[in-house]
Design a protein around this motif. Structure first.
Motif, PDB file in Angstrom:
ATOM      1  N   ASN A  14      42.982  15.489  89.769  1.00 32.76           N
ATOM      2  CA  ASN A  14      44.209  14.736  90.020  1.00 32.76           C
ATOM      3  C   ASN A  14      44.273  14.265  91.468  1.00 32.76           C
ATOM      4  O   ASN A  14      44.703  13.143  91.744  1.00 32.76           O
ATOM      5  N   ILE A 103      52.974  18.173  89.185  1.00 33.44           N
ATOM      6  CA  ILE A 103      52.662  17.749  87.822  1.00 33.44           C
ATOM      7  C   ILE A 103      52.352  19.003  87.022  1.00 33.44           C
ATOM      8  O   ILE A 103      51.626  19.891  87.490  1.00 33.44           O
ATOM      9  N   HIS A 104      52.937  19.092  85.827  1.00 37.14           N
ATOM     10  CA  HIS A 104      52.740  20.264  84.955  1.00 37.14           C
ATOM     11  C   HIS A 104      52.180  19.777  83.615  1.00 37.14           C
ATOM     12  O   HIS A 104      52.661  18.781  83.071  1.00 37.14           O
ATOM     13  N   PRO A 105      51.194  20.502  83.050  1.00 37.57           N
ATOM     14  CA  PRO A 105      50.531  20.042  81.822  1.00 37.57           C
ATOM     15  C   PRO A 105      51.244  20.424  80.528  1.00 37.57           C
ATOM     16  O   PRO A 105      50.631  20.864  79.563  1.00 37.57           O
ATOM     17  N   ILE A 135      52.906  15.801  79.650  1.00 40.95           N
ATOM     18  CA  ILE A 135      52.958  16.145  81.067  1.00 40.95           C
ATOM     19  C   ILE A 135      54.387  15.987  81.561  1.00 40.95           C
ATOM     20  O   ILE A 135      55.161  15.199  81.017  1.00 40.95           O
ATOM     21  N   THR A 136      54.706  16.749  82.589  1.00 37.84           N
ATOM     22  CA  THR A 136      55.993  16.622  83.266  1.00 37.84           C
ATOM     23  C   THR A 136      55.724  16.514  84.758  1.00 37.84           C
ATOM     24  O   THR A 136      55.027  17.352  85.328  1.00 37.84           O
ATOM     25  N   GLN A 152      58.225  12.219  82.095  1.00 38.23           N
ATOM     26  CA  GLN A 152      57.445  12.913  81.074  1.00 38.23           C
ATOM     27  C   GLN A 152      56.702  11.888  80.226  1.00 38.23           C
ATOM     28  O   GLN A 152      57.208  10.790  79.998  1.00 38.23           O
ATOM     29  N   ILE A 170      45.792  15.771  77.630  1.00 38.81           N
ATOM     30  CA  ILE A 170      46.652  15.952  78.802  1.00 38.81           C
ATOM     31  C   ILE A 170      46.001  15.325  80.033  1.00 38.81           C
ATOM     32  O   ILE A 170      46.657  14.648  80.828  1.00 38.81           O
ATOM     33  N   GLU A 174      47.540  12.530  82.552  1.00 40.07           N
ATOM     34  CA  GLU A 174      47.628  12.740  84.003  1.00 40.07           C
ATOM     35  C   GLU A 174      46.986  11.587  84.762  1.00 40.07           C
ATOM     36  O   GLU A 174      47.570  11.049  85.714  1.00 40.07           O
TER      37      GLU A 174
END
Length: 190
Positions: A14, A103-105, A135-136, A152, A170, A174
């Motif tokens: 990322n 960023i969260h998967p 993703i969030t 999201q 995911i 991203e």
């Protein structure tokens, strides 16, 4: 020109995506990558991309103002956590209010919190027979994965999907969305 500092703990895909996205842009650039892992592959990626990178330890992060002082000297407009696994300290959050994002998967609030990262998240999604995940991108506060949601994106989870299949979906989300959301945030705050 807006200035971005990235925090990462691992391989840095990322981080690399963000660096490449903002390379030769006139509105923003990644000026530095900081890691808590002196052996993280992200350091090698930064060297290859000619981006300043450094590592730090727990004492510098939690017990002193060393990392805070590095950030103050860098004057970032946005601090981006891209696979960074430590809880962010309040002294940095207070110095940079609403300027730290992560960023969260997964689609928070599901599958968030301490210990929920990377493959652990995807394993839980598959084990619970979820029909979608995603993703969030969210602001960072003093708790893991509890800051306000910025964006999201969702994808379907098929009954035949393996944990690796979910991870690939995911990763694609991203790569597609993270740089664009970062750019929008920076331009919104012009």
């Amino acid at each position: 020109m807006k200035r971005i500092v990235i925090f990462a703990s691992g391989s840095g895909t990322n981080a690399e995506n963000l660096i490449k996205f903002f390379h030769n842009r006139d509105n923003a650039s990644v000026i530095q990558v900081i890691t808590n892992n002196p052996h993280a592959k992200v350091l090698e990626r930064c060297k290859n991309l000619k981006i300043s990178a450094l590592s730090f330890n727990r004492i510098a992060f939690y017990k002193t103002n060393d990392v805070l002082n590095i950030l103050k000297a860098s004057k970032p407009d946005l601090i981006v956590l891209a696979g960074f696994l430590w809880k962010f300290p309040e002294n940095i959050l207070n110095a940079f209010p609403n300027k730290v994002i992560n960023i969260h998967p997964a689609l928070l609030p599901k599958y968030g919190g301490k210990g929920m990262y990377g493959m652990y998240v995807h394993e839980a999604v598959v084990a619970n027979n979820e029909i979608e995940t995603g993703i969030t991108i969210h602001y960072v506060n003093e708790n893991y994965d509890e800051g306000a949601t910025i964006f999201q994106a969702k994808c379907e989870v098929l009954p035949t999907d393996s944990v690796e299949d979910v991870a690939a979906k995911i990763h694609k989300l991203e790569m597609e969305h993270f740089p664009k959301v970062v750019e929008k945030l920076l331009l919104k705050n012009v």
